[in-house]
Design an enzyme around this catalytic site. Structure first.
Site, PDB file in Angstrom:
ATOM      1  N   THR A 135      -3.020   5.704 -22.196  1.00 35.81           N
ATOM      2  CA  THR A 135      -2.824   4.392 -21.594  1.00 35.81           C
ATOM      3  C   THR A 135      -1.367   4.032 -21.844  1.00 35.81           C
ATOM      4  OG1 THR A 135      -3.568   3.361 -23.644  1.00 35.81           O
ATOM      5  CG2 THR A 135      -5.192   3.559 -21.876  1.00 35.81           C
ATOM      6  N   ASP A 175      -5.892  13.095 -25.663  1.00 34.91           N
ATOM      7  CA  ASP A 175      -5.790  11.703 -25.217  1.00 34.91           C
ATOM      8  C   ASP A 175      -5.020  10.966 -26.309  1.00 34.91           C
ATOM      9  OD1 ASP A 175      -6.147   9.012 -24.706  1.00 34.91           O
ATOM     10  OD2 ASP A 175      -8.233   9.227 -24.053  1.00 34.91           O
ATOM     11  N   ARG A 186      -0.993  -2.777 -18.636  1.00 35.78           N
ATOM     12  CA  ARG A 186      -2.307  -2.145 -18.751  1.00 35.78           C
ATOM     13  C   ARG A 186      -2.422  -1.058 -17.677  1.00 35.78           C
ATOM     14  NH1 ARG A 186      -6.349  -3.445 -21.649  1.00 35.78           N
ATOM     15  NH2 ARG A 186      -5.007  -5.053 -22.520  1.00 35.78           N
ATOM     16  N   GLU A 232      -0.542   4.850  -0.618  1.00 43.03           N
ATOM     17  CA  GLU A 232      -1.293   6.076  -0.915  1.00 43.03           C
ATOM     18  C   GLU A 232      -0.405   7.305  -0.741  1.00 43.03           C
ATOM     19  OE1 GLU A 232      -3.002   3.567   0.580  1.00 43.03           O
ATOM     20  OE2 GLU A 232      -5.172   3.887   0.390  1.00 43.03           O
ATOM     21  N   TYR A 245       0.849  -1.191   0.000  1.00 45.44           N
ATOM     22  CA  TYR A 245       0.000   0.000   0.000  1.00 45.44           C
ATOM     23  C   TYR A 245       0.885   1.241   0.000  1.00 45.44           C
ATOM     24  CZ  TYR A 245      -4.936  -1.011   0.157  1.00 45.44           C
ATOM     25  OH  TYR A 245      -6.213  -1.343  -0.197  1.00 45.44           O
ATOM     26  N   LYS A 276      -0.831   0.211 -25.231  1.00 46.19           N
ATOM     27  CA  LYS A 276      -1.156   0.040 -26.658  1.00 46.19           C
ATOM     28  C   LYS A 276       0.153   0.103 -27.442  1.00 46.19           C
ATOM     29  CE  LYS A 276      -5.918   1.623 -26.142  1.00 46.19           C
ATOM     30  NZ  LYS A 276      -6.136   2.436 -24.936  1.00 46.19           N
TER      31      LYS A 276
HETATM   32  N1  DSN Z   1     -10.765  -0.208 -25.777  1.00 44.55           N
HETATM   33  C1  DSN Z   1      -9.704   0.610 -26.272  1.00 44.55           C
HETATM   34  C2  DSN Z   1      -9.494   0.431 -27.713  1.00 44.55           C
HETATM   35  O1  DSN Z   1      -9.634  -0.684 -28.176  1.00 44.55           O
HETATM   36  O2  DSN Z   1      -9.194   1.374 -28.429  1.00 44.55           O
HETATM   37  C3  DSN Z   1      -9.874   2.019 -25.918  1.00 44.55           C
HETATM   38  O3  DSN Z   1     -10.069   2.119 -24.545  1.00 44.55           O
END
Ligand code: DSN
Length: 423
Positions: free
Chosen positions: A224, A198, A233, A54, A52, A227
């Site tokens: 994110t 984003d 993730r 925080e 933990y 990707k």
């Molecule tokens: N689900 C993601 C995508 O496939 O682009 C976006 O959050």
């Protein structure tokens, strides 16, 4: 404590084994997926999950944080270096969590936000009526033009003047062309709005200059990490120094509790990998593969939304082949090729049926596949769609797909261990 997963919990082990083999033997063309390195897996599977923490490095609400502080400081410094950002918060559990914190750091429920509409390539958290963003904010949708399927910046500017949003939020889940960040920033400045981007889909390409960066222009950049960036993730917020305190405070204690320290350590590993020269080469090849695959499919009679791509993804309009996204996704699944159905702009079909599929090359490029493999994949996609009702045919394609995948292995050690476990 020392039992392996297979002995302690054979049912969960079976699911992990199955997924490991699925990833090894299928062609992954979902544009938002990738294969992380074994180093990222190791960090994410580490004992940091027990801790933990925080707060932020040096200012925690729990004792014993000296080592997780090291991991989080590394993640922050590397993220700032990678994107040229003034401030990084690496704690958001996901892209949507990052967006929640980002919005609430400067705007409040009831305020107006302009963002790309979901059915024109935007993301759920950019204002869909069923999402918190659409419920709490008044959304002014940006759209693409019907004729060339590119963002209609003139219309966006007109709408911004008329509706005076407090924030213009650029970025997409399914837009294959280059965002004109500068134009949107100018538009935001004219109406006194914050400008946010984003970059979840383009992050890996932006990090190495293969796609233009909004970081110097935008007040906030969210992403994110899993990707094109090829990390665990999770999510992240980059912002100007002036917004750092507000972002940190709304992330914790505002919208999240304990940070996932094992994931933050894995983010640090991912950012370290992305700072290496070979990551630039990987992104360059991902783009080259996407362009080649789109061209090959166009040559087989498919229409590519907007006519091509400037990044790792593109959408196929399946109407020239008299099929739907739902049918194509199902047929390709049986052939060992994983894609997702996706609405195309002005889609006459409902989203759950859709006229298109979205295709991306980050994962196959990580495996080392190149132009010759893209030609082969295009042919298998077309053959599978043409034989969508023929189970035997699709099974035969799946066998060929497996043969190709085994020539470009992912996690070979893990696959071997698991296959031995299975035997
Ligand atoms: N689900 C993601 C995508 O496939 O682009 C976006 O959050």
């Amino acid at each position: 404590m020392s039992d392996t997963l297979s002995l302690r919990d054979p049912e969960v082990y079976k699911a992990v084994l199955g997924e490991t083999l699925r990833q090894a033997d299928h062609l992954e063309l979902i544009a938002s997926e990738n294969y992380v390195s074994e180093a990222v897996l190791e960090a994410q599977g580490s004992v940091l999950t027990n801790k933990y923490a925080e707060g932020y490095p040096g200012k925690r609400y729990y004792g014993g944080c000296e080592w997780v502080d090291v991991a989080e400081r590394l993640a922050i410094e590397r993220a700032k270096q990678l994107f040229g950002a003034e401030h990084a918060n690496v704690q958001p559990h996901s892209g949507t969590q990052a967006n929640i914190a980002m919005y609430l750091s400067v705007i409040a429920p009831g305020d107006t936000v302009m963002a790309l509409s979901l059915d024109h390539g935007g993301h759920l958290s950019h204002g869909h009526p069923l999402n918190f963003s659409g419920k709490y904010f008044k959304i002014v949708p940006m759209t693409v033009r019907r004729d060339d399927e590119l963002i209609d910046y003139d219309e966006a500017e007109r709408l911004a003047q008329e509706r005076r949003p407090k924030m213009i939020f650029a970025g997409a889940s399914n837009y294959s062309r280059i965002f004109d960040w500068k134009r949107l920033k100018e538009c935001a400045d004219k109406v006194g709005a914050y400008f946010a981007a984003d970059i979840a889909h383009y992050a890996g390409m932006i990090a190495v200059g293969v796609y233009p960066s909004p970081v110097g222009l935008a007040d906030f950049t969210t992403t994110t990490t899993h990707k094109t960036l090829r990390g665990p993730r999770g999510g992240m917020i980059l912002c100007k120094a002036a917004h750092a305190a507000a972002v940190d405070k709304i992330n914790f204690p505002g919208t999240q509790g304990g940070p996932l320290m094992h994931v933050i350590a894995a983010k640090a590993v991912c950012f370290g990998e992305a700072l290496k020269p070979e990551f630039k080469e990987y992104q360059r090849k991902t783009l080259e593969n996407a362009r080649h695959l789109a061209k090959a499919l166009a040559g087989l009679g498919y229409r590519i939304v907007s006519g091509g791509t400037d990044c790792h993804l593109f959408s196929l309009d399946l109407r020239p082949k008299n099929t739907t996204g739902k049918e194509a996704e199902a047929a390709l699944d049986k052939a060992g090729i994983t894609v997702n159905k996706n609405a195309i702009p002005f889609d006459p079909q409902k989203p759950f049926i859709a006229s298109g599929v979205r295709i991306g090359t980050p994962a196959v490029t990580t495996r080392g596949m190149a132009l010759a493999e893209m030609d082969q994949i295009a042919q298998w996609i077309d053959d599978s769609i043409a034989h969508k009702g023929d189970e035997g045919y699709l099974k035969s394609v799946a066998e060929k797909v497996k043969g190709l995948c085994r020539r470009f292995p992912v996690y070979p050690k893990l696959v071997k261990e698991m296959e031995n476990g299975k035997a």
